[in-house]
Design a protein around this motif. Sequence first.
Motif, mmCIF file in Angstrom:
data_model
loop_
_atom_site.group_PDB
_atom_site.id
_atom_site.type_symbol
_atom_site.label_atom_id
_atom_site.label_comp_id
_atom_site.label_asym_id
_atom_site.label_seq_id
_atom_site.Cartn_x
_atom_site.Cartn_y
_atom_site.Cartn_z
ATOM 1 N N THR A 107 -4.879 -2.982 -1.471
ATOM 2 C CA THR A 107 -3.897 -2.467 -2.427
ATOM 3 C C THR A 107 -4.522 -1.947 -3.715
ATOM 4 O OG1 THR A 107 -3.552 -4.661 -3.417
ATOM 5 C CG2 THR A 107 -2.139 -4.059 -1.539
ATOM 6 N N VAL B 289 0.841 -1.200 0.000
ATOM 7 C CA VAL B 289 0.000 0.000 0.000
ATOM 8 C C VAL B 289 0.878 1.252 0.000
ATOM 9 C CG1 VAL B 289 -1.645 1.354 1.351
ATOM 10 C CG2 VAL B 289 -1.975 -1.119 1.094
ATOM 11 N N ARG C 160 1.483 2.535 -8.966
ATOM 12 C CA ARG C 160 2.905 2.517 -9.336
ATOM 13 C C ARG C 160 3.260 1.265 -10.111
ATOM 14 N NH1 ARG C 160 8.006 1.986 -5.185
ATOM 15 N NH2 ARG C 160 9.679 2.361 -6.698
ATOM 16 N N GLY D 197 -3.438 1.271 -5.658
ATOM 17 C CA GLY D 197 -2.059 1.402 -6.112
ATOM 18 C C GLY D 197 -1.942 1.578 -7.613
ATOM 19 N N GLU E 101 3.871 1.637 -1.034
ATOM 20 C CA GLU E 101 4.633 1.779 -2.273
ATOM 21 C C GLU E 101 3.755 1.923 -3.511
ATOM 22 O OE1 GLU E 101 7.906 2.170 -2.572
ATOM 23 O OE2 GLU E 101 7.976 2.199 -0.395
ATOM 24 N N GLY E 102 2.447 1.905 -3.344
ATOM 25 C CA GLY E 102 1.549 2.079 -4.483
ATOM 26 C C GLY E 102 1.508 0.887 -5.414
ATOM 27 N N ILE E 103 1.675 -0.313 -4.871
ATOM 28 C CA ILE E 103 1.688 -1.533 -5.681
ATOM 29 C C ILE E 103 0.373 -2.272 -5.493
ATOM 30 C CG2 ILE E 103 2.817 -3.764 -6.037
ATOM 31 C CD1 ILE E 103 5.426 -2.420 -5.108
ATOM 32 N N ARG E 104 -0.306 -2.515 -6.581
ATOM 33 C CA ARG E 104 -1.587 -3.204 -6.531
ATOM 34 C C ARG E 104 -1.386 -4.705 -6.692
ATOM 35 N NH1 ARG E 104 -7.083 -2.185 -10.208
ATOM 36 N NH2 ARG E 104 -8.371 -3.702 -9.068
#
Length: 246
Positions: free
Chosen positions: A129, A99, A134, A132, A101-104
């Motif tokens: 997530t 979350v 990124r 996200g 780091e913006g990663i889904r």
Amino acid sequence: MTEARPQAGQDGPAPPRHIGIIMDGNGRWATARGLPRALGHKAGAEAARRTIEAAAVAGVGWLTLFAFSSENWQRPVEEVRDLTGLMRVYLRAEVGTLVKEGIRLRVLGERERFGPDTVRAIAAAEQATAPGTRMNLNIALSYGGRGEIVAAAREAARRVAAGTLDPAKLDEALFAGMLFTAGMPDPDLIIRTSGEQRISNFLLWQSAYSEFVFQDVLWPDYGATHLAAAIGEFTRRDRRFGLRIA
């Protein structure tokens, strides 16, 4: 994870948009060290963490990790139990970092086979997530490419029987929309570790035009340097897609 977020292609060729990795060698890594296989899988989870970070920093938009195949259910009961337990721990422990780091995160495969606790953990991680942007991270769990294609064929047959699909209208794009990867780009690059050179039922439909890189490193030893080497090999290739004769 680091907050460095370089733009893809800013200092050189753009990285692959989508990378798939067959993470192989956990058991051999443990055996070579006289350790239980469970510790090999734990070390493999650490390698996955490093690789996710490295892919995000490199500007990769989609990363799919083959974590547990549909054939893995045939392994000894104790090993399957250790693997599924590790996956639940990993899902819960890593959500906060993903979350931040913006990663889904999405899970591809027959998740229902893992039981209600794991299914709930997967759903919670996917929901948390979802915002996200990124990087998109896919974890293939209880996944098999042939089974995925058969499931999509069953869905197409169901729609035809229900009268909602004209068989004459079924084309590749429509069929692809019935796969686990619906709406996702096909992988540009597929990596396999441990020196083996086969795809083991991974993304069979989606890898029709993928580049393959086979690396002679056991998965628990994998990291940013190995990923960079694979991406470098990819960027040096001339991808023709059958459109012209060399």
